[in-house]
Design an enzyme around this catalytic site. Sequence first.
Site, PDB file in Angstrom:
ATOM      1  N   PRO A 171       0.817  -1.207   0.000  1.00  0.00           N
ATOM      2  CG  PRO A 171      -0.596  -1.506   1.793  1.00  0.00           C
ATOM      3  CD  PRO A 171       0.700  -1.952   1.246  1.00  0.00           C
ATOM      4  CD  GLU A 172       3.968   2.565  -3.783  1.00  0.00           C
ATOM      5  OE1 GLU A 172       4.057   3.673  -4.342  1.00  0.00           O
ATOM      6  OE2 GLU A 172       4.489   1.545  -4.240  1.00  0.00           O
TER       7      GLU A 172
END
Length: 308
Positions: free
Chosen positions: A2-3
């Site tokens: 997850p960015e």
Amino acid sequence: MPELPEVETVVRGLQKSVLGRKILSVWIGKSDFIDNPAEFFRLSGQKIAAIERFGKFMLLRLTNGEESAAAETETVVAVAESAASRERKAYAASLLVHLGMTGQIAPSAADIPLEKHTHVSLTLDDGRELRYTDARRFGRMAYLTADLLAKEIAGAGADPLEVGAAEFAERVRSRNARIKALLLDQSVFRGVGNIYADESLWRAKIHPARVGAKLSVKEVETLRRVLQVILNRAIVMRGSSISDFLDANGEPGEYQRHHRAYGREGKPCYRCRTPIRRVIVAGRSSYFCPKCQPAPRQRKSKRRKPSG
DNA sequence: CTCGATCCCTGGACGC
DNA sequence: TGCGTCCAGGGATCGA
């Protein structure tokens, strides 16, 4: 992985599903990824009054359940407020969530058995449970009072979606580190990770090992622009699902179909058909087109290798 | 200041 | 089938 776009997707999902809910009780399994597990039980009785993203962090803003009538009104007001003024609103405490590599957070019916790697479960006042699942436990959770949160936020980098041309250029061109390392450094820009770093460098035609200070004004501004376009587009597509990213509804994102560099080693560049290459920069796999993104001249080495 | 190396952790891919 | 090895990478930390 997850960015920024994935975290934003999860935040939007949670805003729809658990905003305004009160936490009734707390269950903790493994706790080595929680700053101070004992503090966690203070979540009981508090209400999730706002949910925000800060870089790759999620912040669940809490209010005491007692002022529930007032808080109802406050929540409605807060939604109508601008993002900036909401940020100024003070909360006594917040639950910080960082998904690390494999973290997932989503509400679940209480009668569904816990998954193997579910380590936190918060019972909500509508009978559901907000569960945190993270096989590798690279994530992080913390119960933060206002002062602890302030310390956490101090020193964070600029928001890549909001940073202006001048500040972006200053943050990059004042540094002698490689651009890939700068993009990954959360104290330079908050929220960028390996995927979107590579994607933006590919679009800007900048080799990941180029030094920040050696990028031209034009190159830096191109990079800022494409980074913003890519992040916004990825948010619309609900993020990239590479291995196990799922949003708060348990659904994968779609942006991985639009990757131009990341994960494409050996496959033809979408611009020039040259095979994409993978090298390690800043300790991370970095995918780039060797033709579109020409390598910098060899960096100065401390000492010349002994001849022979 | 910047670098690489190491560690944290588990699951999936791959070779034999 | 199963076992060993490598790899994924966000972040902290440490020594060069």
